[in-house]
Structures are given as C-alpha cells and as structure tokens.
Enzyme design. Structure first.
Site, mmCIF file in Angstrom:
data_model
loop_
_atom_site.group_PDB
_atom_site.id
_atom_site.type_symbol
_atom_site.label_atom_id
_atom_site.label_comp_id
_atom_site.label_asym_id
_atom_site.label_seq_id
_atom_site.Cartn_x
_atom_site.Cartn_y
_atom_site.Cartn_z
ATOM 1 N N SER A 18 8.654 -25.565 -30.593
ATOM 2 C CA SER A 18 8.359 -26.209 -31.926
ATOM 3 C C SER A 18 9.998 -26.849 -32.187
ATOM 4 O O SER A 18 11.003 -26.214 -31.771
ATOM 5 C CB SER A 18 8.010 -25.462 -33.043
ATOM 6 O OG SER A 18 8.378 -25.912 -34.103
ATOM 7 N N ASN A 55 0.209 -21.057 -25.776
ATOM 8 C CA ASN A 55 0.103 -21.903 -26.924
ATOM 9 C C ASN A 55 -0.167 -21.048 -28.322
ATOM 10 O O ASN A 55 0.242 -21.228 -29.213
ATOM 11 C CB ASN A 55 -1.145 -22.984 -26.968
ATOM 12 C CG ASN A 55 -1.593 -23.383 -28.306
ATOM 13 O OD1 ASN A 55 -0.778 -24.471 -28.626
ATOM 14 N ND2 ASN A 55 -2.606 -22.798 -28.747
ATOM 15 N N ALA A 79 13.731 -18.673 -34.425
ATOM 16 C CA ALA A 79 14.283 -17.800 -33.375
ATOM 17 C C ALA A 79 13.101 -17.692 -32.404
ATOM 18 O O ALA A 79 13.718 -17.714 -31.097
ATOM 19 C CB ALA A 79 14.627 -16.435 -34.130
ATOM 20 N N SER A 80 11.999 -17.195 -32.776
ATOM 21 C CA SER A 80 10.899 -17.154 -31.596
ATOM 22 C C SER A 80 10.766 -18.489 -30.710
ATOM 23 O O SER A 80 10.812 -18.420 -29.515
ATOM 24 C CB SER A 80 9.561 -16.882 -32.213
ATOM 25 O OG SER A 80 8.980 -18.045 -32.808
ATOM 26 N N LYS A 81 10.770 -19.524 -31.156
ATOM 27 C CA LYS A 81 10.762 -20.714 -30.759
ATOM 28 C C LYS A 81 11.913 -21.165 -29.646
ATOM 29 O O LYS A 81 11.729 -21.804 -28.500
ATOM 30 C CB LYS A 81 10.195 -21.967 -31.489
ATOM 31 C CG LYS A 81 8.900 -21.688 -32.189
ATOM 32 C CD LYS A 81 7.719 -21.432 -31.179
ATOM 33 C CE LYS A 81 6.426 -21.461 -31.559
ATOM 34 N NZ LYS A 81 5.375 -21.275 -30.877
ATOM 35 N N TYR A 141 10.310 -17.641 -37.101
ATOM 36 C CA TYR A 141 9.645 -18.566 -36.158
ATOM 37 C C TYR A 141 10.738 -19.220 -35.323
ATOM 38 O O TYR A 141 10.515 -19.745 -34.180
ATOM 39 C CB TYR A 141 8.936 -19.535 -36.957
ATOM 40 C CG TYR A 141 7.988 -20.484 -36.474
ATOM 41 C CD1 TYR A 141 6.951 -20.186 -36.008
ATOM 42 C CD2 TYR A 141 8.444 -21.781 -36.450
ATOM 43 C CE1 TYR A 141 5.760 -20.954 -35.400
ATOM 44 C CE2 TYR A 141 7.545 -23.002 -35.565
ATOM 45 C CZ TYR A 141 6.311 -22.527 -35.257
ATOM 46 O OH TYR A 141 5.799 -23.375 -34.672
HETATM 47 N N1 LIG Z 1 0.775 -27.169 -36.298
HETATM 48 C C1 LIG Z 1 2.043 -27.452 -36.148
HETATM 49 O O1 LIG Z 1 2.716 -28.180 -37.068
HETATM 50 C C2 LIG Z 1 2.951 -26.866 -35.035
HETATM 51 C C3 LIG Z 1 4.135 -27.442 -34.916
HETATM 52 C C4 LIG Z 1 5.018 -26.802 -33.845
HETATM 53 C C5 LIG Z 1 4.730 -25.784 -32.761
HETATM 54 N N2 LIG Z 1 3.173 -25.411 -33.316
HETATM 55 C C6 LIG Z 1 2.893 -24.426 -32.193
HETATM 56 O O2 LIG Z 1 1.702 -24.672 -31.651
HETATM 57 C C7 LIG Z 1 0.787 -23.618 -31.446
HETATM 58 C C8 LIG Z 1 -0.387 -23.957 -31.931
HETATM 59 O O3 LIG Z 1 -0.493 -24.048 -33.257
HETATM 60 P P1 LIG Z 1 -1.724 -24.470 -34.288
HETATM 61 O O4 LIG Z 1 -0.911 -25.185 -35.185
HETATM 62 O O5 LIG Z 1 -2.802 -24.898 -33.310
HETATM 63 O O6 LIG Z 1 -2.048 -23.151 -34.816
HETATM 64 P P2 LIG Z 1 -3.388 -22.374 -35.382
HETATM 65 O O7 LIG Z 1 -3.136 -21.473 -36.423
HETATM 66 O O8 LIG Z 1 -4.377 -23.410 -35.799
HETATM 67 O O9 LIG Z 1 -4.013 -21.754 -34.036
HETATM 68 C C9 LIG Z 1 -3.164 -20.572 -33.203
HETATM 69 C C10 LIG Z 1 -4.446 -19.901 -32.558
HETATM 70 O O10 LIG Z 1 -3.703 -18.997 -31.922
HETATM 71 C C11 LIG Z 1 -4.453 -17.924 -32.166
HETATM 72 N N3 LIG Z 1 -3.785 -16.443 -31.887
HETATM 73 C C12 LIG Z 1 -2.718 -16.247 -32.832
HETATM 74 N N4 LIG Z 1 -2.213 -14.995 -32.422
HETATM 75 C C13 LIG Z 1 -2.843 -14.324 -31.586
HETATM 76 C C14 LIG Z 1 -2.939 -13.457 -30.676
HETATM 77 N N5 LIG Z 1 -2.240 -12.443 -30.977
HETATM 78 N N6 LIG Z 1 -3.520 -13.370 -29.391
HETATM 79 C C15 LIG Z 1 -4.429 -14.448 -29.114
HETATM 80 N N7 LIG Z 1 -4.608 -15.582 -29.914
HETATM 81 C C16 LIG Z 1 -3.773 -15.618 -30.945
HETATM 82 C C17 LIG Z 1 -5.150 -18.100 -33.558
HETATM 83 O O11 LIG Z 1 -6.292 -17.291 -33.474
HETATM 84 C C18 LIG Z 1 -5.530 -19.390 -33.307
HETATM 85 O O12 LIG Z 1 -6.748 -19.809 -32.818
HETATM 86 C C19 LIG Z 1 1.686 -22.457 -32.016
HETATM 87 O O13 LIG Z 1 2.523 -21.809 -31.040
HETATM 88 C C20 LIG Z 1 2.554 -23.160 -32.755
HETATM 89 O O14 LIG Z 1 3.567 -22.471 -33.511
HETATM 90 C C21 LIG Z 1 2.651 -25.788 -34.351
#
Ligand SMILES: NC(=O)c1ccc[n+]([C@@H]2O[C@H](COP(=O)([O-])OP(=O)(O)OC[C@H]3O[C@@H](n4cnc5c(N)ncnc54)[C@H](O)[C@@H]3O)[C@@H](O)[C@H]2O)c1
Length: 248
Positions: free
Chosen positions: A143, A91, A158-160, A156
């Site tokens: 995503s 995640n 590309a990564s997803k 982003y």
């Molecule tokens: N919020 C959205 O709208 C959304 C939409 C689509 C996908 N996502 C994906 O969902 C996932 C969670 O997103 P979120 O919104 O909760 O983000 P967020 O920023 O609230 O939380 C991300 C967490 O990942 C941790 N993290 C980051 N880099 C790290 C690393 N190198 N090693 C260990 N931990 C690390 C951070 O410390 C944080 O606790 C992500 O992969 C994000 O791309 C989020």
C-alpha cells in the site's frame, strides 16, 4: 509457459481487489484458486467467472491465512489437485485504524498478523513448490501507506512497509530459481475497505490525487496481471505503485 497452463492462488479473493485479480487472471485463461475466510464470497466470484464465460476457471477455497496449519494443508490440497502453483498473489488484508496513542496491542498485532505474517507463511509454503518447478511469480499487495505513512495507520503502514522489505528479500533469494517477487502498492481504491471512510475524508483524498478519483479494483488487477505474466521475467524486487499519481 502460456496462461492456460498456469495455476494461481489469490488470497482474499472473495471481494474487492482480490476479486478483480481472480477475474483478471481467469480472463487470461489461468486456473485460479480464490482463497478466503469468506467462502460464500469466493463461490460467488467463481460463479461470476463461469456466467461470463471466462476462459479460465476460479476454484473457491476456504482459508484463514493467519493459521499456519491451515496454510500448509491448503497448499498441499492445491498441489494434489492441480500439480503446481505458478502464481501466488498475497492480497488478503485488513485495517484496524486508530491514532498511535490510543492503539491497543491487539489492534497492532492483529494487523501485523493478517497483513504481514500471513505473507511470510504463504510464501514460505508455496515457494518450495515453485523452486521444484523452477518457475514462479509472487505478487504481494502492499500500500502507499507503507511508503508514505498515514496518520491513524501505524499498524497498517508498518505491516505494508514490512511486505515491501519482505518482497525484496524474497526476490533476492529466489531470483536464480526463475521466481520473481514484486509488490503492488495501491493508493485509494474503491472497495468495502475504503467504503467505511467518511465522505469528508474521501473528498480530501481525491483532491490530493492527480487523477482526481479513487482507483477501481481492476486498475490494481491490471498491474498484478502484468507482474504475474510470463513476460515479466526480468522484473523482480519492484514496487509498482497504482495510485493515480498520489505518491509521486
Ligand atoms: N482498498 C484500498 O484502498 C487499498 C489500498 C491499498 C492497499 N490495499 C490492500 O489491498 C488488499 C485488498 O484490499 P480490499 O480493499 O480489496 O479489501 P477488502 O476488505 O474488500 O477485501 C479483503 C479480503 O480479504 C479477506 N481476508 C481478510 N482476512 C483474511 C484472512 N485472515 N484469511 C483469508 N482471507 C482474509 C476478506 O474476507 C476479504 O474478502 C489488502 O491487502 C489491502 O490492504 C487496499
């Protein structure tokens, strides 16, 4: 296998969607390792589970998912402590948005490294143990950006998209070992990640979402918990979109 026998690892478990996944899995009764750079946040999530009397427990651990040596040591430590990893939720993720013409190499590489390469490192290391146990549930957080594209998110998206291709390949390689691999693709979810967006952008996005609101982290967690459940044994290589209808 019942939930109480399961050991889950959730990366980025300290806040946002990761936090909701940890709490949701602990609610089912699983033992959950919340692995995050932000150890204080992970500890707070563990305390929250305890304070709410959830049947499972959350164990906070510090981890940088981009560091191969750290990933290998972390997985070894979890195996020593809990004997197995039945569920892996990749995640952890970041954004470093910018239009293509202005995007720096470093901006692109960092996002690929955290969002995609880490998924490879974690999955490769954990799946060896799942293969021995002949059981596993891998859920990768992608995503809708990786499916639709999104201006300002070439790195982003590309990564997803990479996470989706990776997930399908892992699903094909590991299906015969009783290990499933699926992706969950959230739309716009209300977390710290999206708090930085200007209100104007958020209002515009809400207009495009048939459900007319941003999602909650628990909406995404519900999808993850389903795919991580023992019952989801005949579902693999899928992308479950949790976006209020945005990408229909
Ligand atoms: N919020 C959205 O709208 C959304 C939409 C689509 C996908 N996502 C994906 O969902 C996932 C969670 O997103 P979120 O919104 O909760 O983000 P967020 O920023 O609230 O939380 C991300 C967490 O990942 C941790 N993290 C980051 N880099 C790290 C690393 N190198 N090693 C260990 N931990 C690390 C951070 O410390 C944080 O606790 C992500 O992969 C994000 O791309 C989020």
């Amino acid at each position: 296998m019942s939930w109480t026998e399961q050991v889950a690892v959730v990366t980025g478990g300290a806040r946002g969607i990761g936090r909701a996944i940890c709490l949701g899995l602990a609610q089912q009764g699983a033992t959950v390792v919340a692995a995050d750079l932000n150890i204080e946040g992970a500890k707070a999530v563990a305390e929250e589970a305890k304070a709410n009397g959830l049947p499972g427990k959350i164990v906070p651990k510090s981890l940088n998912v981009t560091d191969r040596t750290a990933v290998e040591a972390f997985v070894e430590e979890v195996i020593q402590e809990f004997k197995k990893i039945s569920i892996l939720v990749n995640n952890a993720g970041i954004t470093r948005d910018g239009l293509l013409l202005n995007m720096e190499d470093e901006q692109f590489d960092t996002v690929i490294n955290v969002n995609l390469r880490s998924v490879f490192l974690m999955t490769r290391t954990v799946c060896r143990h799942m293969m021995q146990a002949r059981y596993g549930r891998i859920v990768n957080i992608a995503s809708v950006s990786g499916m639709m594209g999104n201006a300002g998110q070439a790195n982003y998206a590309a990564s997803k998209a990479g996470v989706i291709g990776f997930t399908k390949t892992v699903a094909k390689e590991l299906a015969r070992r009783n290990i499933t691999a699926n992706a969950v693709a959230p739309g716009f979810i209300d977390t710290e990640m999206t708090k930085v967006l200007p209100d104007k952008v958020k209002d515009m996005v809400k207009q495009l979402i048939p459900c007319q609101r941003m999602g909650e982290p628990a909406d995404v967690a519900a999808g993850v918990i389903f795919l991580a459940s023992p019952q989801a044994k005949y579902i693999t290589g899928q992308v479950l979109v949790v976006d209020g209808g945005l990408n229909m």
